[in-house]
Design an enzyme around this catalytic site. Structure first.
Site, PDB file in Angstrom:
ATOM      1  N   SER A  43       0.844  -1.197   0.000  1.00  0.00           N
ATOM      2  CA  SER A  43       0.000   0.000   0.000  1.00  0.00           C
ATOM      3  C   SER A  43       0.885   1.256   0.000  1.00  0.00           C
ATOM      4  O   SER A  43       1.808   1.359  -0.792  1.00  0.00           O
ATOM      5  CB  SER A  43      -0.948  -0.051   1.199  1.00  0.00           C
ATOM      6  N   ASP A  68      -5.622  -2.809  -3.146  1.00  0.00           N
ATOM      7  CA  ASP A  68      -4.615  -2.573  -2.113  1.00  0.00           C
ATOM      8  C   ASP A  68      -4.172  -3.895  -1.483  1.00  0.00           C
ATOM      9  O   ASP A  68      -4.984  -4.641  -0.937  1.00  0.00           O
ATOM     10  CB  ASP A  68      -5.214  -1.654  -1.044  1.00  0.00           C
TER      11      ASP A  68
END
Length: 275
Positions: free
Chosen positions: A41, A198
């Site tokens: 992320s 993500d």
């Protein structure tokens, strides 16, 4: 001071600037010369900034972009990412900061891997990715660990991508920005034909492959439950950092978050000097 062979950088959106400040302090003083680095992320951008020596530039570019962003909702303009400016702004910052020189440094550096998540359905990537986001947020608050499996039970999968190879191929900026795809705020892109969300929905602190040696894990928030693993050290902010995860309008908050990381890095060095 004991050496760390591995560095793991968790996600956290804008909170990841805490990691940047921390690394800015400890990288030379420790010294921190890991053999393997992984990021997920927002931690993927920290990874690229650290390995390319561009941490301060990433901060400066992001602050400049935030000064030009008056709202987290694009009331009068839609485009990539829908009704928010996040995907566009993040993509522009990452592309500017990770230029050819930065990619060359990452390509020639230690083993680097970035975790990408994949939604349960590639055809309905945004919808199923959004459902996975809900599962992730629920588990984050109820279980309180950086390692979890609720989203995985819904069908989320993940892959560790070779960031050195991506840098050699001129695709590092794409890999970094794809790694921070949070549905429904971001529209899921595709990496090598697979829809991407993500990677933090699969694991907020992914270990490298191979997983060998003493490991420093930099989190961006405190967790109620951290596993006790020999040779693994989790480090997190003592207090909640000033930055909000996806607030792209306040440059002062990410500067304050970086500064909090600087202070934490100095405290960490004092503790490490005693060992």
């Amino acid at each position: 001071m004991a050496a760390f062979e591995q560095l793991v950088l968790s996600g956290g959106g804008c909170r990841c600037f805490w990691q940047g400040g921390f690394l800015h302090v400890v990288q030379d003083a420790l010294p921190l010369r890991p053999v393997r680095v992984t990021g997920v992320s927002g931690g993927a951008l920290t990874l690229a900034g650290f390995l390319s020596g561009r941490g301060e530039r990433v901060l400066a570019e992001m602050k400049d972009a935030f000064r030009k962003t008056s709202s987290n909702i694009s009331w009068h303009q839609t485009g990539e990412g829908g009704l928010t400016p996040h995907q566009r702004v993040y993509g522009e910052v990452v592309t500017r900061a990770l230029d050819g020189d930065a990619m060359a440094r990452v390509a020639a550096g230690p083993q680097a891997q970035i975790l990408l998540g994949h939604p349960p359905s590639h055809r309905w990537a945004r919808l199923t990715g959004s459902l996975a986001t809900l599962a992730y947020e629920a588990e984050l608050h109820l279980v309180g660990s950086p390692h979890f499996n609720w989203a995985e039970r819904l069908g989320v999968t993940s892959s560790l991508v070779d960031a050195n190879a991506a840098a050699r191929d001129g695709r590092l900026a794409d890999l970094v920005r794809f790694a921070a795809t949070i549905p429904p705020v971001f529209e899921p892109p595709r990496w090598n034909g697979r829809a991407v969300i993500d990677g933090g929905m699969a694991d907020q602190a992914p270990m490298p492959e191979p997983n060998e040696g003493r490991t420093l894990v930099l989190l961006t928030r405190r967790y109620k439950r951290l596993p006790e693993v020999a040779g693994r050290l989790y480090v997190a902010p003592e207090e909640e950092v000033p930055a909000d995860k996806i607030d792209f309008t306040d440059p002062a908050k990410i500067q304050a978050t970086w500064d909090a990381g600087l202070a934490a890095g100095e405290a960490f060095l004092r503790e490490q000097s005693k060992t």
